[in-house]
Structures are given as C-alpha cells and as structure tokens.
Design an enzyme around this catalytic site. Structure first.
Site, mmCIF file in Angstrom:
data_model
loop_
_atom_site.group_PDB
_atom_site.id
_atom_site.type_symbol
_atom_site.label_atom_id
_atom_site.label_comp_id
_atom_site.label_asym_id
_atom_site.label_seq_id
_atom_site.Cartn_x
_atom_site.Cartn_y
_atom_site.Cartn_z
ATOM 1 N N ASP A 8 0.878 -1.162 0.000
ATOM 2 C CA ASP A 8 0.000 0.000 0.000
ATOM 3 C C ASP A 8 0.918 1.215 0.000
ATOM 4 O O ASP A 8 2.134 1.084 -0.190
ATOM 5 C CB ASP A 8 -0.989 -0.027 1.175
ATOM 6 N N HIS A 9 0.367 2.393 0.212
ATOM 7 C CA HIS A 9 1.183 3.609 0.201
ATOM 8 C C HIS A 9 2.235 3.613 1.312
ATOM 9 O O HIS A 9 3.338 4.116 1.122
ATOM 10 C CB HIS A 9 0.296 4.853 0.296
ATOM 11 N N CYS A 65 3.013 -3.184 4.107
ATOM 12 C CA CYS A 65 2.215 -2.021 4.500
ATOM 13 C C CYS A 65 2.955 -1.366 5.668
ATOM 14 O O CYS A 65 4.111 -1.681 5.917
ATOM 15 C CB CYS A 65 0.769 -2.397 4.835
ATOM 16 N N GLY A 66 2.309 -0.479 6.382
ATOM 17 C CA GLY A 66 2.982 0.195 7.483
ATOM 18 C C GLY A 66 3.488 -0.771 8.534
ATOM 19 O O GLY A 66 4.630 -0.695 8.978
ATOM 20 N N THR A 67 2.641 -1.706 8.930
ATOM 21 C CA THR A 67 3.003 -2.662 9.982
ATOM 22 C C THR A 67 3.167 -4.089 9.481
ATOM 23 O O THR A 67 3.796 -4.905 10.144
ATOM 24 C CB THR A 67 1.920 -2.689 11.076
ATOM 25 N N GLY A 70 -2.315 -5.473 8.807
ATOM 26 C CA GLY A 70 -3.573 -5.414 8.071
ATOM 27 C C GLY A 70 -3.492 -6.094 6.719
ATOM 28 O O GLY A 70 -4.418 -6.805 6.310
ATOM 29 N N HIS A 98 6.666 -24.433 10.721
ATOM 30 C CA HIS A 98 5.508 -24.950 11.442
ATOM 31 C C HIS A 98 4.179 -24.734 10.730
ATOM 32 O O HIS A 98 3.241 -25.491 10.953
ATOM 33 C CB HIS A 98 5.414 -24.310 12.828
ATOM 34 N N ASN A 99 4.085 -23.675 9.915
ATOM 35 C CA ASN A 99 2.788 -23.308 9.342
ATOM 36 C C ASN A 99 2.743 -23.331 7.825
ATOM 37 O O ASN A 99 1.697 -23.081 7.249
ATOM 38 C CB ASN A 99 2.370 -21.907 9.823
ATOM 39 N N ARG A 109 7.276 0.553 7.784
ATOM 40 C CA ARG A 109 7.526 1.699 8.651
ATOM 41 C C ARG A 109 8.362 1.375 9.886
ATOM 42 O O ARG A 109 9.054 2.231 10.405
ATOM 43 C CB ARG A 109 6.204 2.310 9.107
ATOM 44 N N ARG A 132 4.446 -33.486 12.671
ATOM 45 C CA ARG A 132 3.357 -33.123 13.577
ATOM 46 C C ARG A 132 2.634 -31.851 13.143
ATOM 47 O O ARG A 132 1.503 -31.606 13.541
ATOM 48 C CB ARG A 132 3.876 -32.972 15.007
ATOM 49 N N HIS A 133 3.284 -31.044 12.286
ATOM 50 C CA HIS A 133 2.678 -29.785 11.837
ATOM 51 C C HIS A 133 1.686 -29.979 10.687
ATOM 52 O O HIS A 133 0.824 -29.130 10.465
ATOM 53 C CB HIS A 133 3.767 -28.805 11.405
ATOM 54 N N ARG A 136 -1.994 -29.941 11.649
ATOM 55 C CA ARG A 136 -2.387 -28.609 12.107
ATOM 56 C C ARG A 136 -2.633 -27.679 10.926
ATOM 57 O O ARG A 136 -3.604 -26.919 10.911
ATOM 58 C CB ARG A 136 -1.314 -28.030 13.027
#
Length: 157
Positions: A8-9, A65-67, A70, A98-99, A109, A132-133, A136
């Site tokens: 994003d911006h 994005c900033g963080t 989102g 694991h995922n 940012r 084991r993963h 899940r």
C-alpha cells in the site's frame, strides 16, 4: 521461485528495493502494484497477491504495509493462503517450518529494509517441517469443519 509482490502507500517505499533484491537473488518477481505512493487501500493489493498464490501463478507472496498486520489479515481471507505478518527472522523461520506460510506481510515503517531482506531470505529458503505440523496446517486450511463446535456459550463469562 516466482514471487508476487505488492504494497500500500505506507509500504511503497520498500516495495521496489525488495523486488530488486529478490531479483538479484534469482527470483522472478511480479509487481502487482501500486504504481505510486498515493494513498490506497491495502486489501485491494493483498487480494491480488493472495489470489495469484492461491491460483499457483506465484509460489509465494510478499506484501508490505505500514506494519504488515492489516495487509496479511486481508490476504489470509483467500482460500489456499496462509498469510502472516512477520517482523523478525526467527518468526519468518517458524512460520515456514511450522505453518507452511505462503504469503508474508512486512512492515515498511517499523522494520528497516536490510532487516526485511533478511526476513525474506529466511521466508524463501526455509522448508516446511511437515510431521506433527501437517495435521495442524490441514486444520487451518479446512474451509468447512463439521466437527467444529463453535465457541462455548459461557466463553469469557
């Protein structure tokens, strides 16, 4: 590896340098926008990358994005996508081991470009451990779980 990237911006300032970094590592990078740092809505770009990964048009997705929060949440809504916001190399390793995460949300940012490069290196080179993963991850990906009982009526009371 074919990688779809978007921002994003707020993440735009790191998008081009990260795309170039990935290309320098031998990856094919597909830039899915935006073209400028004008204000825009991150769910629009998260959706483009997530759908490219879900269709198999890209093996992994990179969102900024900033963080990273989102944009990862928006991408994770697409069936077939396991998107995670990551701010450390250790978390990048674990989200793969694991995922079996296939889309990463980075912070433009709060995490410096050089650290995001290290995070991407780890995200792209770490294999899923399986074992084991596996069960899940299968539960995470289940769209309709007939055994899910819902939240207990007295939850949080």
């Amino acid at each position: 590896m074919r990688i779809a990237i978007a921002s994003d911006h707020a993440g735009f300032i790191q998008k081009a340098p990260l795309a170039e970094y990935l290309r320098s590592q031998g990856h094919e990078v597909v830039d899915m926008g935006p073209a400028t740092d004008d204000r825009c809505d991150y769910p629009d770009f998260a959706d483009k990358v997530a759908r490219a990964v879900a269709r198999g048009d890209a093996e992994r997705g990179v969102l900024i994005c900033g963080t990273g929060l989102g944009i990862a949440m928006a991408a994770d809504k697409v069936p077939g996508v396991r998107a995670v916001p990551i701010q450390t190399v250790d978390f990048a390793r674990l989200c793969r081991e694991h995922n079996d995460a296939n889309v990463i949300g980075l912070s433009g940012r709060f995490v410096p470009l050089e650290e995001n490069e290290k995070i991407l290196d780890t995200f792209l080179t770490t294999a899923f451990e399986g074992g084991r993963h596996t069960g899940r991850v299968e539960k995470i990906m289940r769209e309709d779980d007939p055994d899910f009982q819902g939240v207990p009526a007295d939850f949080g009371m």
